[in-house]
Design a protein around this motif. Structure first.
Motif, PDB file in Angstrom:
ATOM      1  N   LEU A 145       5.264 -22.596 -24.786  1.00  0.00           N
ATOM      2  CA  LEU A 145       5.246 -23.111 -26.216  1.00  0.00           C
ATOM      3  C   LEU A 145       3.844 -23.372 -26.825  1.00  0.00           C
ATOM      4  CD1 LEU A 145       8.089 -25.888 -25.655  1.00  0.00           C
ATOM      5  CD2 LEU A 145       8.111 -23.719 -26.847  1.00  0.00           C
ATOM      6  N   ALA A 146       2.839 -23.381 -26.098  1.00  0.00           N
ATOM      7  CA  ALA A 146       1.505 -23.647 -26.436  1.00  0.00           C
ATOM      8  C   ALA A 146       0.753 -22.344 -26.784  1.00  0.00           C
ATOM      9  CB  ALA A 146       0.783 -24.272 -25.458  1.00  0.00           C
ATOM     10  N   GLY A 147       1.534 -21.195 -26.415  1.00  0.00           N
ATOM     11  CA  GLY A 147       0.940 -19.570 -26.485  1.00  0.00           C
ATOM     12  C   GLY A 147       0.008 -19.213 -25.550  1.00  0.00           C
ATOM     13  N   ASN A 148       0.187 -19.680 -24.635  1.00  0.00           N
ATOM     14  CA  ASN A 148      -0.824 -19.251 -23.253  1.00  0.00           C
ATOM     15  C   ASN A 148      -0.142 -18.156 -22.631  1.00  0.00           C
ATOM     16  OD1 ASN A 148      -2.912 -21.047 -24.227  1.00  0.00           O
ATOM     17  ND2 ASN A 148      -1.780 -22.923 -22.662  1.00  0.00           N
ATOM     18  N   ILE A 149       0.195 -17.099 -23.207  1.00  0.00           N
ATOM     19  CA  ILE A 149       0.761 -15.975 -22.518  1.00  0.00           C
ATOM     20  C   ILE A 149       0.130 -14.737 -23.116  1.00  0.00           C
ATOM     21  CG2 ILE A 149       3.127 -17.152 -22.325  1.00  0.00           C
ATOM     22  CD1 ILE A 149       3.823 -15.675 -24.934  1.00  0.00           C
ATOM     23  N   ASP A 150       0.410 -13.646 -22.198  1.00  0.00           N
ATOM     24  CA  ASP A 150       0.084 -12.359 -22.707  1.00  0.00           C
ATOM     25  C   ASP A 150       1.139 -11.269 -22.291  1.00  0.00           C
ATOM     26  OD1 ASP A 150      -0.160 -11.734 -19.817  1.00  0.00           O
ATOM     27  OD2 ASP A 150      -2.412 -11.724 -19.835  1.00  0.00           O
ATOM     28  N   ASP A 151       0.839 -10.023 -22.417  1.00  0.00           N
ATOM     29  CA  ASP A 151       2.001  -8.969 -22.056  1.00  0.00           C
ATOM     30  C   ASP A 151       2.299  -8.912 -20.734  1.00  0.00           C
ATOM     31  OD1 ASP A 151       1.450  -8.090 -24.784  1.00  0.00           O
ATOM     32  OD2 ASP A 151       0.042  -6.663 -24.185  1.00  0.00           O
ATOM     33  N   SER A 152       1.588  -9.650 -19.715  1.00  0.00           N
ATOM     34  CA  SER A 152       2.157  -9.372 -18.380  1.00  0.00           C
ATOM     35  C   SER A 152       3.374 -10.416 -18.259  1.00  0.00           C
ATOM     36  CB  SER A 152       1.287  -9.879 -17.388  1.00  0.00           C
ATOM     37  OG  SER A 152       0.742 -11.373 -17.729  1.00  0.00           O
ATOM     38  N   ASP A 153       3.433 -11.390 -19.167  1.00  0.00           N
ATOM     39  CA  ASP A 153       4.376 -12.449 -19.149  1.00  0.00           C
ATOM     40  C   ASP A 153       5.935 -11.975 -19.882  1.00  0.00           C
ATOM     41  OD1 ASP A 153       2.673 -14.187 -17.806  1.00  0.00           O
ATOM     42  OD2 ASP A 153       1.784 -14.557 -19.964  1.00  0.00           O
ATOM     43  N   TYR A 154       5.827 -10.739 -20.673  1.00  0.00           N
ATOM     44  CA  TYR A 154       7.129 -10.482 -21.268  1.00  0.00           C
ATOM     45  C   TYR A 154       8.293 -10.688 -20.569  1.00  0.00           C
ATOM     46  CZ  TYR A 154      10.112  -7.552 -24.007  1.00  0.00           C
ATOM     47  OH  TYR A 154      11.302  -7.164 -24.872  1.00  0.00           O
ATOM     48  N   ILE A 194      15.147 -22.690 -13.204  1.00  0.00           N
ATOM     49  CA  ILE A 194      14.270 -21.822 -13.772  1.00  0.00           C
ATOM     50  C   ILE A 194      13.189 -21.531 -12.534  1.00  0.00           C
ATOM     51  CG2 ILE A 194      12.646 -21.350 -15.336  1.00  0.00           C
ATOM     52  CD1 ILE A 194      14.109 -23.348 -17.509  1.00  0.00           C
ATOM     53  N   ALA A 195      12.854 -22.381 -11.838  1.00  0.00           N
ATOM     54  CA  ALA A 195      11.901 -22.272 -10.756  1.00  0.00           C
ATOM     55  C   ALA A 195      11.888 -20.757 -10.154  1.00  0.00           C
ATOM     56  CB  ALA A 195      11.717 -23.228  -9.904  1.00  0.00           C
ATOM     57  N   PRO A 196      12.906 -20.281  -9.714  1.00  0.00           N
ATOM     58  CA  PRO A 196      12.986 -19.116  -8.931  1.00  0.00           C
ATOM     59  C   PRO A 196      12.496 -17.836  -9.859  1.00  0.00           C
ATOM     60  CG  PRO A 196      14.929 -20.400  -8.556  1.00  0.00           C
ATOM     61  CD  PRO A 196      14.156 -20.822  -9.546  1.00  0.00           C
ATOM     62  N   LEU A 197      12.614 -17.888 -11.100  1.00  0.00           N
ATOM     63  CA  LEU A 197      12.372 -16.870 -11.987  1.00  0.00           C
ATOM     64  C   LEU A 197      10.740 -16.797 -12.063  1.00  0.00           C
ATOM     65  CD1 LEU A 197      14.654 -17.810 -15.072  1.00  0.00           C
ATOM     66  CD2 LEU A 197      15.118 -16.053 -13.347  1.00  0.00           C
ATOM     67  N   ILE A 198      10.175 -18.237 -12.039  1.00  0.00           N
ATOM     68  CA  ILE A 198       8.687 -18.166 -12.042  1.00  0.00           C
ATOM     69  C   ILE A 198       7.943 -17.831 -10.705  1.00  0.00           C
ATOM     70  CG2 ILE A 198       6.782 -19.934 -12.487  1.00  0.00           C
ATOM     71  CD1 ILE A 198       8.922 -21.656 -13.911  1.00  0.00           C
ATOM     72  N   THR A 199       8.482 -18.308  -9.717  1.00  0.00           N
ATOM     73  CA  THR A 199       7.770 -17.835  -8.382  1.00  0.00           C
ATOM     74  C   THR A 199       7.918 -16.288  -8.191  1.00  0.00           C
ATOM     75  OG1 THR A 199      10.032 -18.291  -7.211  1.00  0.00           O
ATOM     76  CG2 THR A 199       8.188 -19.920  -7.191  1.00  0.00           C
ATOM     77  N   GLN A 200       9.180 -15.672  -8.672  1.00  0.00           N
ATOM     78  CA  GLN A 200       9.254 -14.318  -8.638  1.00  0.00           C
ATOM     79  C   GLN A 200       8.419 -13.535  -9.637  1.00  0.00           C
ATOM     80  OE1 GLN A 200      10.913 -12.498  -6.249  1.00  0.00           O
ATOM     81  NE2 GLN A 200      10.105 -10.493  -7.369  1.00  0.00           N
ATOM     82  N   ALA A 201       8.369 -14.105 -10.610  1.00  0.00           N
ATOM     83  CA  ALA A 201       7.182 -13.569 -11.781  1.00  0.00           C
ATOM     84  C   ALA A 201       5.737 -13.618 -11.259  1.00  0.00           C
ATOM     85  CB  ALA A 201       7.479 -14.058 -13.015  1.00  0.00           C
ATOM     86  N   ALA A 202       5.419 -14.546 -10.573  1.00  0.00           N
ATOM     87  CA  ALA A 202       4.178 -14.433  -9.901  1.00  0.00           C
ATOM     88  C   ALA A 202       4.032 -13.346  -9.111  1.00  0.00           C
ATOM     89  CB  ALA A 202       3.866 -15.976  -9.224  1.00  0.00           C
ATOM     90  N   VAL A 203       4.971 -13.003  -8.295  1.00  0.00           N
ATOM     91  CA  VAL A 203       4.719 -11.886  -7.320  1.00  0.00           C
ATOM     92  C   VAL A 203       4.462 -10.602  -8.258  1.00  0.00           C
ATOM     93  CG1 VAL A 203       5.859 -10.290  -5.684  1.00  0.00           C
ATOM     94  CG2 VAL A 203       6.080 -13.002  -5.696  1.00  0.00           C
ATOM     95  N   GLN A 204       5.272 -10.644  -9.585  1.00  0.00           N
ATOM     96  CA  GLN A 204       5.225  -9.620 -10.099  1.00  0.00           C
ATOM     97  C   GLN A 204       3.971  -9.521 -11.228  1.00  0.00           C
ATOM     98  OE1 GLN A 204       9.087  -9.589 -11.617  1.00  0.00           O
ATOM     99  NE2 GLN A 204       9.941  -8.870 -10.045  1.00  0.00           N
ATOM    100  N   ASN A 205       2.895 -10.443 -10.835  1.00  0.00           N
ATOM    101  CA  ASN A 205       1.725 -10.481 -11.429  1.00  0.00           C
ATOM    102  C   ASN A 205       1.869 -11.239 -13.096  1.00  0.00           C
ATOM    103  OD1 ASN A 205      -0.891 -10.134 -10.654  1.00  0.00           O
ATOM    104  ND2 ASN A 205      -1.354  -8.124 -12.042  1.00  0.00           N
ATOM    105  N   LYS A 207       0.715 -13.506 -15.726  1.00  0.00           N
ATOM    106  CA  LYS A 207      -0.458 -14.272 -15.758  1.00  0.00           C
ATOM    107  C   LYS A 207       0.035 -15.897 -15.794  1.00  0.00           C
ATOM    108  CE  LYS A 207      -4.042 -15.599 -18.856  1.00  0.00           C
ATOM    109  NZ  LYS A 207      -4.702 -15.323 -20.311  1.00  0.00           N
ATOM    110  N   LEU A 208       1.188 -16.120 -16.692  1.00  0.00           N
ATOM    111  CA  LEU A 208       1.663 -17.273 -17.071  1.00  0.00           C
ATOM    112  C   LEU A 208       2.308 -17.845 -15.756  1.00  0.00           C
ATOM    113  CD1 LEU A 208       2.566 -19.785 -18.471  1.00  0.00           C
ATOM    114  CD2 LEU A 208       4.629 -18.417 -19.161  1.00  0.00           C
ATOM    115  N   ALA A 209       2.983 -17.341 -14.739  1.00  0.00           N
ATOM    116  CA  ALA A 209       3.677 -17.556 -13.591  1.00  0.00           C
ATOM    117  C   ALA A 209       2.622 -18.001 -12.493  1.00  0.00           C
ATOM    118  CB  ALA A 209       4.723 -16.673 -13.091  1.00  0.00           C
TER     119      ALA A 209
END
Length: 306
Positions: A145-154, A194-205, A207-209
């Motif tokens: 919500l703060a906008g701290n994202i980039d293309d890796s977070d799509y 929602i947490a499993p989505l975040i930990t898996q996204a971290a593995v997939q690089n 930036k936000l996760a």
């Protein structure tokens, strides 16, 4: 979990949360679980000799007002032990040998037993590692919500919006303005999903996760290092318990950071038994039953014990 005095598992039942902080029906949940477990085991309440209850949220004697009624089942007259769920997790994971357990799943706590048998929680130092599932999700949502994202977070952003059945971040912003979900317990429960989505996204690089997970991992390591300073040995065993801390990303990052600790040399130990089996072992100890190899073997034959 109900077992006989030789460690053979007779039954296993899961119900809702046992903590009043998570479910106002906690007492009913525990009573139903105990009653159904006895029924499955073909036993009655008069045959129970000892009970150990590991309760999330049982942090001080002021909690006894809601903790004690959890095991006040009609006709149950036996030895009873009520402890924080970290205690049963340590009992199962490290068999109460000196070491540290890091718990991060539905809740979060770091709990140690040192060589002098001193029990220390990170809570005792007024430290908290915000690594429970719901906190990862809250943090990720706030950063989004703060906008701290980039293309890796799509992909992660798309999955979070899909979870809430929304089509844009602007809609998520409006949902946030309404408090997401009115009831706090239900809101925490939903965010935890929602947490499993975040930990898996971290593995997939993502930036936000990675940012959110790394912050939680740093807090865990801070707690571990502080508790380790109360050990006299140079090497300390650490065990990880819970869905978050056992996710691929957390395991990998914690293993890396523990390989060059500040205060001690850390060895990651796979839990010997599950927390529920840890509660069983503590109950047997109340009866002064030796925890020998045969008993541990019998207990290990049941999948939920591991």
């Amino acid at each position: 979990m109900a077992v006989d005095l030789a460690g053979n598992v007779l039954s296993y039942v899961e119900k809702g949360a046992s903590s009043i902080h998570k479910d106002l029906q906690a007492r009913e949940n525990v009573h139903r679980a105990m009653e159904e477990s006895l029924q499955q085991a073909g036993r009655n309440v008069k045959q129970v000799q000892a009970v150990t209850a590991g309760i999330a949220g049982f942090d001080s004697n002021t909690d006894l007002e809601w903790v004690l009624p959890l095991t006040e089942v009609e006709g149950l007259d036996c030895l009873k032990q009520h402890v924080n769920d970290a205690v049963v997790a340590h009992s199962g994971a490290l068999l109460t040998e000196p070491g540290i357990v890091v718990i991060a799943g539905t809740g979060s706590i770091i709990y140690a037993i040192n060589e002098d048998r001193q029990q220390i929680r990170n809570y005792d130092l007024h430290h908290y590692a915000a690594s429970a599932a719901r906190f990862l999700a809250y943090d990720a949502t706030f950063e989004l919500l703060a906008g701290n994202i980039d293309d890796s977070d799509y992909d992660l952003v798309s999955e979070i919006l899909m979870f809430w059945e929304l089509s844009s971040v602007q809609e998520l912003s409006q949902l946030a303005l309404q408090g997401f979900v009115t009831d706090q317990r239900e809101r925490n429960r939903k965010f935890a999903l929602i947490a499993p989505l975040i930990t898996q996204a971290a593995v997939q690089n993502s930036k936000l996760a990675k940012f959110v997970c790394d912050r939680a991992i740093h807090q865990i390591m801070t707690g571990v290092e502080m508790l380790a300073s109360y050990f006299s040995n140079t090497e300390v065993n650490v065990s990880l318990v819970g869905s978050v801390v056992n996710s691929d990303y957390f395991q990998s990052r914690l293993a890396s950071q523990m390989s060059h600790g500040n205060n001690k040399k850390y060895t990651l130990i796979k839990p010997a038994f599950s927390p529920v089996a840890g509660a069983v072992l503590l109950a047997l100890k109340q009866l002064n039953i030796p925890i020998d190899k045969n008993l541990l073997h019998n207990l290990s034959q049941y999948p939920r014990s591991l």
